[in-house]
Design a protein around this motif. Structure first.
Motif, PDB file in Angstrom:
ATOM      1  N   ILE A 368       9.268  41.486  44.081  1.00 40.97           N
ATOM      2  CA  ILE A 368      10.411  41.671  43.359  1.00 40.97           C
ATOM      3  C   ILE A 368      10.446  40.818  41.913  1.00 40.97           C
ATOM      4  O   ILE A 368      10.563  41.362  41.001  1.00 40.97           O
ATOM      5  CB  ILE A 368      11.687  40.780  44.272  1.00 40.97           C
ATOM      6  CG1 ILE A 368      11.795  41.980  45.332  1.00 40.97           C
ATOM      7  CG2 ILE A 368      12.990  40.970  43.612  1.00 40.97           C
ATOM      8  CD1 ILE A 368      12.777  41.199  46.316  1.00 40.97           C
ATOM      9  N   MET A 439      24.625  36.612  40.350  1.00 43.50           N
ATOM     10  CA  MET A 439      23.342  36.736  41.398  1.00 43.50           C
ATOM     11  C   MET A 439      23.489  35.343  42.344  1.00 43.50           C
ATOM     12  O   MET A 439      22.945  35.588  43.449  1.00 43.50           O
ATOM     13  CB  MET A 439      22.182  36.887  40.544  1.00 43.50           C
ATOM     14  CG  MET A 439      22.060  38.148  39.997  1.00 43.50           C
ATOM     15  SD  MET A 439      22.188  39.626  40.853  1.00 43.50           S
ATOM     16  CE  MET A 439      21.127  39.774  42.040  1.00 43.50           C
ATOM     17  N   LEU A 480      24.852  47.362  38.107  1.00 41.69           N
ATOM     18  CA  LEU A 480      23.894  47.322  39.091  1.00 41.69           C
ATOM     19  C   LEU A 480      24.505  47.615  40.492  1.00 41.69           C
ATOM     20  O   LEU A 480      23.598  48.055  41.428  1.00 41.69           O
ATOM     21  CB  LEU A 480      22.906  46.090  39.140  1.00 41.69           C
ATOM     22  CG  LEU A 480      23.813  44.558  39.423  1.00 41.69           C
ATOM     23  CD1 LEU A 480      23.998  44.528  40.915  1.00 41.69           C
ATOM     24  CD2 LEU A 480      23.035  43.464  38.715  1.00 41.69           C
ATOM     25  N   LEU A 484      22.710  49.215  43.883  1.00 41.32           N
ATOM     26  CA  LEU A 484      22.380  48.084  44.959  1.00 41.32           C
ATOM     27  C   LEU A 484      23.207  48.336  46.149  1.00 41.32           C
ATOM     28  O   LEU A 484      22.611  48.323  47.235  1.00 41.32           O
ATOM     29  CB  LEU A 484      22.694  46.848  44.354  1.00 41.32           C
ATOM     30  CG  LEU A 484      22.458  45.731  45.380  1.00 41.32           C
ATOM     31  CD1 LEU A 484      21.151  45.332  45.654  1.00 41.32           C
ATOM     32  CD2 LEU A 484      22.830  44.222  44.676  1.00 41.32           C
ATOM     33  N   ALA A 505      18.902  53.880  45.963  1.00 37.01           N
ATOM     34  CA  ALA A 505      18.674  53.185  44.562  1.00 37.01           C
ATOM     35  C   ALA A 505      18.713  54.092  43.313  1.00 37.01           C
ATOM     36  O   ALA A 505      19.361  53.882  42.290  1.00 37.01           O
ATOM     37  CB  ALA A 505      17.995  51.953  44.661  1.00 37.01           C
ATOM     38  N   ALA A 539      21.212  48.777  37.006  1.00 39.76           N
ATOM     39  CA  ALA A 539      21.028  49.786  38.032  1.00 39.76           C
ATOM     40  C   ALA A 539      19.638  50.200  38.097  1.00 39.76           C
ATOM     41  O   ALA A 539      18.849  50.057  39.178  1.00 39.76           O
ATOM     42  CB  ALA A 539      22.064  50.832  37.991  1.00 39.76           C
ATOM     43  N   VAL A 542      17.348  47.581  39.709  1.00 41.74           N
ATOM     44  CA  VAL A 542      17.676  47.384  41.120  1.00 41.74           C
ATOM     45  C   VAL A 542      16.690  48.754  41.649  1.00 41.74           C
ATOM     46  O   VAL A 542      16.053  48.549  42.723  1.00 41.74           O
ATOM     47  CB  VAL A 542      19.045  47.842  41.781  1.00 41.74           C
ATOM     48  CG1 VAL A 542      19.045  48.132  43.110  1.00 41.74           C
ATOM     49  CG2 VAL A 542      19.766  46.594  41.261  1.00 41.74           C
ATOM     50  N   GLU A 543      16.630  49.817  41.064  1.00 39.82           N
ATOM     51  CA  GLU A 543      16.016  51.151  41.121  1.00 39.82           C
ATOM     52  C   GLU A 543      14.425  50.836  41.215  1.00 39.82           C
ATOM     53  O   GLU A 543      13.720  51.042  42.129  1.00 39.82           O
ATOM     54  CB  GLU A 543      16.267  52.134  40.342  1.00 39.82           C
ATOM     55  CG  GLU A 543      15.362  53.291  40.421  1.00 39.82           C
ATOM     56  CD  GLU A 543      15.499  54.349  39.436  1.00 39.82           C
ATOM     57  OE1 GLU A 543      14.946  55.610  39.440  1.00 39.82           O
ATOM     58  OE2 GLU A 543      15.986  54.039  38.302  1.00 39.82           O
ATOM     59  N   VAL A 545      12.911  47.823  41.475  1.00 36.54           N
ATOM     60  CA  VAL A 545      12.703  46.765  42.347  1.00 36.54           C
ATOM     61  C   VAL A 545      12.500  47.448  44.052  1.00 36.54           C
ATOM     62  O   VAL A 545      11.445  47.033  44.580  1.00 36.54           O
ATOM     63  CB  VAL A 545      13.677  45.609  42.862  1.00 36.54           C
ATOM     64  CG1 VAL A 545      13.758  44.763  43.735  1.00 36.54           C
ATOM     65  CG2 VAL A 545      13.814  44.836  41.300  1.00 36.54           C
ATOM     66  N   PHE A 546      13.189  48.471  44.389  1.00 35.03           N
ATOM     67  CA  PHE A 546      13.162  48.942  45.570  1.00 35.03           C
ATOM     68  C   PHE A 546      11.981  50.070  45.619  1.00 35.03           C
ATOM     69  O   PHE A 546      11.361  50.245  46.570  1.00 35.03           O
ATOM     70  CB  PHE A 546      14.586  49.634  45.862  1.00 35.03           C
ATOM     71  CG  PHE A 546      15.545  48.654  46.738  1.00 35.03           C
ATOM     72  CD1 PHE A 546      15.481  48.532  47.813  1.00 35.03           C
ATOM     73  CD2 PHE A 546      16.390  48.227  45.912  1.00 35.03           C
ATOM     74  CE1 PHE A 546      16.311  47.640  48.515  1.00 35.03           C
ATOM     75  CE2 PHE A 546      17.419  47.229  46.503  1.00 35.03           C
ATOM     76  CZ  PHE A 546      17.542  47.142  48.065  1.00 35.03           C
TER      77      PHE A 546
END
Length: 558
Positions: A368, A439, A480, A484, A505, A539, A542-543, A545-546
């Motif tokens: 991450i 966060m 985000l 998320l 995501a 966003a 997040v995309e 990271v996943f």
């Protein structure tokens, strides 16, 4: 172009008087109805049994002089046009309206027009059989050799002292004597960084541009008259020091003082409190017994400046200044005391935990954080199109810190509740701005949910719900959250479903590009054309990271 809110320049002063009368909390004022050209405001509760006090002059010095009418201060005020003395007839009508057998005292600021018009009106009133006396306020000490010092904010102090004497039922001669004592005991000096604008005036012709940027003018008059010198600074400490040095030259060495901190009209409350602090830490501080203000008592329209008026106290003057009045413009004295400080115990909610190891969790943290660090430039460029261009740097700053903590084996990897708490704590410290706090809320709440027995997905969704609650954003607001929330819901539906989470995501991030309006963050200030076709950078983070977690999970399974 006018710099004033107003309806009609011709009726401005009449409108202002009406507003002042209607808004006074004491309901004790009335407009004298004798002639439309005569603007006089009087006490409604006046019975003529005591010495009447009349002041006035040009308008534009509000709340002076209408704001000082009431029990314990003025009986009437005569209002001229902006910065113009009222007519002789206006002053005479005011005298006749409020003066009984006890007589009246005219309190006049030392300007030629006021001296002449009030003086002639006084003589005419005497010819009609009225007892009239007149005192001239000359408190401006900016010009040391001036034979006719100007009357400025110290005038309000004279109103107060003379008003108390009149309220006590003293005779006219005694009231005049006490008023003169107050005048002799008062010294004032003003300063401004910008002059005043006249209602309806042409900006190109204004004298207010005389003062150069970065400078202030000392001894500026309340009508914008030039001062005596300039200082090449806007530093409040230096400016107050210069004013205090001039005041001290005109005050008795061991005198006890009340000091009026007067806003000339255009200085913010924040600045006036700063100026007050400078005064009470100045060389004058040891002599100051009372403060009046900071407030506008004798202003100069919208002049960006202030003045200090010091009055030397004796028993009579002190008693007079402390007495209660029913005048909307007056500010009661505040006794100057040492700054009150209440000791308290510093509370720290820094998370203190014992480091532990968990290889799987360590790999997830590494994936991450390294992903977010690598995206810094990409996310900044994307954010530059729809925000202030710092999303990548913000996320990277938090990620770099956690990556270093993880590599140093300083995190409680084997205790999910504690881990989320530490992450929340660190992000609030190192990320900064609203993103860091949001966060931090997300991870702190998630950690609390884990400690209560929630599984990973449920805990993260709970953290998201708390973040949404405090942050105000939700699905569809182009943040985000749009990537998320569906990703976490996919994990909640099927534990360990990184493929489903990554797909959700990606779709959520893609959908943000077609959203016409952002309802949170800097993007909310942009129109739909500016947002069209651009994914929300949060966003996208997040995309990515996943997607990285899916890749790591796939490699691990192989």
């Amino acid at each position: 172009m006018s710099n004033f809110f107003m309806n009609d320049r011709k009726t401005l002063i009449d409108d202002v008087i009406e507003g002042a009368i209607l808004s006074t909390p004491f309901k004790n004022l009335a407009k004298l109805d004798v002639d439309s050209a005569i603007r006089v405001v009087v006490r409604r509760d006046w019975d003529k049994s005591k010495v009447a006090l009349i002041s006035g002059g040009g308008s534009g010095h509000e709340p002076a002089h209408v704001g000082f009418i009431g029990k314990g201060m003025l009986t009437a005020a005569v209002c001229g046009d902006v910065f113009a003395s009222p007519s002789v007839d206006a002053v005479l009508n005011a005298i006749v309206a409020v003066t009984g057998e006890a007589g009246c005292l005219l309190i006049v600021k030392n300007y030629t027009g006021d001296r002449l018009n009030f003086g002639l009106a006084a003589e005419k009133a005497k010819n009609l059989g009225y007892q009239v006396d007149l005192v001239m306020v000359a408190d401006d000490v900016a010009l040391p050799d001036n034979k006719q010092p100007r009357g400025i904010a110290g005038t309000a102090l004279v109103h107060k002292v003379a008003g108390y004497a009149a309220e006590q039922g003293k005779a006219l001669a005694e009231v005049a004597k006490i008023a003169q004592q107050a005048i002799d005991a008062t010294s004032s000096i003003g300063v401004a960084m910008h002059g005043c604008n006249l209602p309806g005036g042409d900006d190109d012709e204004e004298e207010s541009d005389r003062i150069a940027p970065g400078q202030v003018e000392l001894g500026l008059g309340i009508h914008g008259e030039p001062g005596i010198s300039t200082l090449k600074t806007h530093n409040s400490e230096k400016i107050v020091k210069a004013l205090v040095e001039t005041l001290q030259q005109n005050l008795k060495k061991n005198a006890k003082l009340a000091v009026l901190i007067n806003n000339l009209g255009g200085v913010s409350p924040l600045e006036m409190n700063q100026i007050t602090k400078e005064l009470v830490h100045s060389e004058l501080a040891g002599a100051v017994r009372y403060l009046i203000g900071p407030a506008a008592l004798v202003s100069a329209l919208d002049m960006k400046g202030f003045s200090l008026s010091a009055i030397e106290l004796n028993e009579g003057i002190e008693e007079a200044l402390l007495s209660e009045v029913e005048a909307a413009g007056w500010h009661p004295l505040v006794k100057l005391e040492k700054l009150p400080v209440q000791k308290g115990k510093k509370i720290s909610q820094k998370v203190k935990v014992k480091a532990s190891t968990n290889e799987e969790v360590s790999k997830i943290i590494t994936t991450i954080t390294e992903t977010l660090v690598s995206l810094e430039s990409e996310l900044n460029k994307l954010d530059a199109k729809v925000g202030d261009g710092d999303t990548g740097s913000t996320f990277a700053s938090g990620a770099k810190d956690l990556l270093e903590q993880n590599k140093g084996k300083k995190l409680p990897q084997d205790d999910l509740s504690s881990l989320f708490g530490v992450v929340g704590d660190r992000l609030a410290t190192v990320m900064g701005g609203s993103s860091g706090v949001l966060m931090s809320i997300f991870f702190t709440a998630a950690g609390q949910k884990v400690s209560e027995g929630g599984n990973l997905a449920q805990s993260l969704l709970f953290g998201l719900e708390r973040m949404k609650h405090y942050g105000g954003a939700d699905l569809g607001d182009r943040t985000l959250i749009d990537a998320l929330q569906p990703a976490l819901e996919a994990l909640d539906k099927k534990a360990g479903d990184y493929k489903g989470a990554a797909k959700a995501a990606a779709k959520g991030a893609k959908d943000t590009a077609s959203m016409k309006k952002a309802n949170a963050g800097r993007s909310s200030y942009l129109n739909s054309e500016s947002l069209k076709g651009v994914k929300d950078p949060g966003a996208v983070a997040v995309e990515k990271v996943f997607a990285a977690l899916l890749e790591q999970n796939t490699v691990t399974k192989k």
